[in-house]
Design a protein around this motif. Structure first.
Motif, PDB file in Angstrom:
ATOM      1  N   LEU A 156       0.839  -1.194   0.000  1.00 48.67           N
ATOM      2  CA  LEU A 156       0.000   0.000   0.000  1.00 48.67           C
ATOM      3  C   LEU A 156       0.875   1.245   0.000  1.00 48.67           C
ATOM      4  N   PHE A 157       0.360   2.293  -0.633  1.00 46.59           N
ATOM      5  CA  PHE A 157       1.153   3.506  -0.836  1.00 46.59           C
ATOM      6  C   PHE A 157       0.251   4.730  -0.701  1.00 46.59           C
ATOM      7  N   ALA A 158       0.618   5.670   0.186  1.00 48.17           N
ATOM      8  CA  ALA A 158      -0.188   6.875   0.417  1.00 48.17           C
ATOM      9  C   ALA A 158       0.057   7.901  -0.674  1.00 48.17           C
ATOM     10  N   MET A 159      -1.036   8.546  -1.125  1.00 47.28           N
ATOM     11  CA  MET A 159      -0.972   9.413  -2.300  1.00 47.28           C
ATOM     12  C   MET A 159      -1.307  10.886  -2.000  1.00 47.28           C
ATOM     13  N   TYR A 160      -1.767  11.204  -0.785  1.00 43.57           N
ATOM     14  CA  TYR A 160      -2.280  12.544  -0.533  1.00 43.57           C
ATOM     15  C   TYR A 160      -1.639  13.177   0.700  1.00 43.57           C
ATOM     16  N   GLY A 161      -1.500  14.517   0.630  1.00 41.65           N
ATOM     17  CA  GLY A 161      -1.127  15.316   1.787  1.00 41.65           C
ATOM     18  C   GLY A 161       0.238  14.987   2.354  1.00 41.65           C
ATOM     19  N   ALA A 162       0.351  15.187   3.673  1.00 37.92           N
ATOM     20  CA  ALA A 162       1.632  14.983   4.355  1.00 37.92           C
ATOM     21  C   ALA A 162       2.053  13.528   4.382  1.00 37.92           C
TER      22      ALA A 162
END
Length: 555
Positions: A156-162
């Protein structure tokens, strides 16, 4: 220097800011550049592996198990760094199936509190086995929404913001919101190697994001990101070596925390021991080189002892202080001292802003200040405005020796001694002393007890404010004038010592940071220009392998 020597000499870099964090970054950077483990001649080359991956991808597309994600080939100019001869450049979209999730309508309770784990970007924190979530959704939500069903082992990989660039490996089935992109690596790609690569490129992902206060990184950009693919056997060796070195970083970090905790406890004990018996004989407890007390705590302690009469001895020959009455004593003071309300020491006034509608009030003449021109260290910064003689008469005048204190807002309690005639606005109160020493009274009003009284008597929560009437009732502990002078001299001496003690650690940290930067630069660039003759290198816990300048996609 090899990475093994780097870790062995960690104490030389330990004072550098975020030393262990930089070591972790270095390990990952070397790992994905092919500089952490040996390249072995027996490994099947990555270009052959990429051909197998592409065949698997095409088969899954034909079976309609995944959708096609088009990406361009990589040319020499788009590859971000050099890789070993046995590796190959490709793109993230070529080594796995990527997809994000969504957020069901919040007003529909039939879509929430079901049996399906629903993850958000804030729950990703570089976890190697992410399980559980603060919220779940129902099967109905999955049927009516746009979701990718992620399985154990997916990345999984975060795509938004900080949180952009935060990653995790799933330990249980889960779906995500639209701020998280999931990837099922194709056969031949280690999910742990992919995870390490994503974490190593966090700065590059942030740089590629778009948007202002809430940046985002689209799936289109993610799948187009370059990816250095090693042979599968080497991927596994890299993961094992990264695990080994990260465990070492964990131990070093734990040792640092233990040392800091131990030193903090010793510092508190030393501070308490000196406070209980503040004599020249116990002064070394305050400035012990083995467990330095934070300078801010030292300064507070010095001021507290000064206003309690514990910093210098009392002299019975000093002229006594004029007796006052009706003043509550916050703490005990020597018998020849007296408590007096601030307003009994002199003239207290509140500032005033000259009418701004009259331009003759402003211009060359006298400085005019507000709270922003009084610093926490008791100094004045350059005034942003100046007022004329007429403006000075329409303001509140402060003369040399007056004490000014901010009486409103987040900087309430900041104070300074005036050194020249100035005007000040209504957010500042002033005190013009009749007899007492301004430098001593300044020490008293900046001590913790007085600052606490200012806040306790202030009205308002978001924007505290203390009016002049309450401010001038706060009591001040007054010693004889001669003792005031001795106290001020002792405080200046001790504060100078604090300043001197504060400088070497700062210099030491700067030296360690420079040394760390130089070594990291050496480790990451030393082998970049040395071509490999046989595709192998001797790493031994990270000695730099030899690599070629190959950047093109040879798959």
């Amino acid at each position: 220097m090899t990475l093994a020597t780097f870790f062995a000499k960690f104490d030389q870099f330990a004072d550098a800011p975020e030393a262990v964090a930089k070591m972790r970054e270095l390990v990952l950077q070397l790992a994905v550049q092919g500089k952490l483990v040996d390249q072995l001649p027996g490994d099947a080359p990555a270009d052959k592996l990429l051909e197998q991956i592409q065949k698997s991808k095409e088969r899954l597309i034909k079976e309609r198990a995944i959708s096609r994600q088009e990406t361009d080939s990589i040319d020499c100019d788009s590859a971000p760094f050099l890789i070993p001869q046995s590796w190959v450049w490709t793109r993230l979209g070529e080594i796995g199936d990527w997809g994000s999730g969504s957020t069901p309508p919040r007003g529909n309770h039939d879509l929430y509190d079901g049996g399906v784990t629903w993850l958000k970007s804030g729950e990703l924190n570089d976890n190697l086995a992410l399980a559980g979530s603060s919220e779940t959704v129902t099967e109905l939500a999955l049927k009516t929404g746009s979701f990718r069903r992620n399985q154990p082992g997916d990345v999984l990989f975060a795509m938004y913001g900080a949180t952009i660039g935060k990653a995790a490996i799933l330990a249980e089935p889960a779906v995500t919101n639209q701020a998280v992109c999931g990837c099922t690596p194709f056969e031949g790609v280690s999910n742990r190697y992919l995870f390490n690569y994503l974490v190593s490129q966090r700065a590059a992902f942030h740089e590629a994001s778009e948007g202002g206060a809430q940046p985002n990184l689209s799936k289109v950009k993610i799948v187009a990101f370059p990816f250095p693919l090693p042979p599968l056997a080497e991927q596994k060796r890299i993961v094992a070596k990264v695990d080994e070195l990260m465990a070492l970083c964990d131990r070093l970090e734990a040792q640092q925390r233990e040392r800091e905790t131990r030193h903090a406890a010793l510092a508190r004990a030393s501070l308490a021991r000196f406070a209980d018996a503040p004599t020249p004989a116990t002064l070394p407890f305050l400035f012990h080189p083995s467990y330095a007390i934070p300078p801010a705590d030292l300064r507070k302690s010095i001021l507290t002892l000064a206003v309690q009469g514990k910093l210098v001895p009392q002299d019975p020959n000093d002229e006594p202080v004029e007796t006052d009455s009706g003043c509550e004593a916050p703490f005990d003071i020597p018998s020849n001292w007296q408590w007096k309300p601030l307003g009994r020491l002199g003239l207290c006034r509140t500032g005033k802003t000259p009418p701004t509608g009259d331009p003759t009030n402003y211009g060359l003449g006298f400085p005019f200040i507000g709270p922003g021109q009084i610093t926490l260290s008791g100094r004045f910064t350059a005034s942003e405005k100046s007022i004329t003689r007429q403006g000075f008469e329409n303001s509140t005048e402060a003369k040399a020796g007056d004490i000014l204190m901010v009486c409103i807002g987040g900087s309430i309690g900041k104070a300074a001694i005036c050194r020249e005639p100035i005007g000040f606005n209504q957010q500042i109160n002033s005190l013009r002393l009749q007899r007492d020493l301004p430098t001593f009274v300044y020490l008293a009003v900046t001590a913790d007890y007085f600052q606490e009284q200012v806040l306790a008597n202030a009205s308002g929560s978001a924007t505290p404010i203390i009016n002049k009437g309450k401010w001038e009732l706060i009591p001040i502990p007054l010693p004889p004038l001669a003792e005031q002078r001795r106290i001020v001299a002792k405080v200046e001496q001790l504060m100078a010592l604090v300043d001197a003690l504060e400088t070497p650690p700062a210099a030491s940290r700067a030296t360690a940071a420079n040394l760390l930067f130089a070594v990291v630069t050496e480790l990451t660039s030393a082998s970049a220009a040395r071509p490999s003759t046989n595709g192998a290198a001797s790493s031994q816990l990270g000695a730099t392998p030899q690599v070629t300048g190959r950047k093109q996609n040879e798959g």
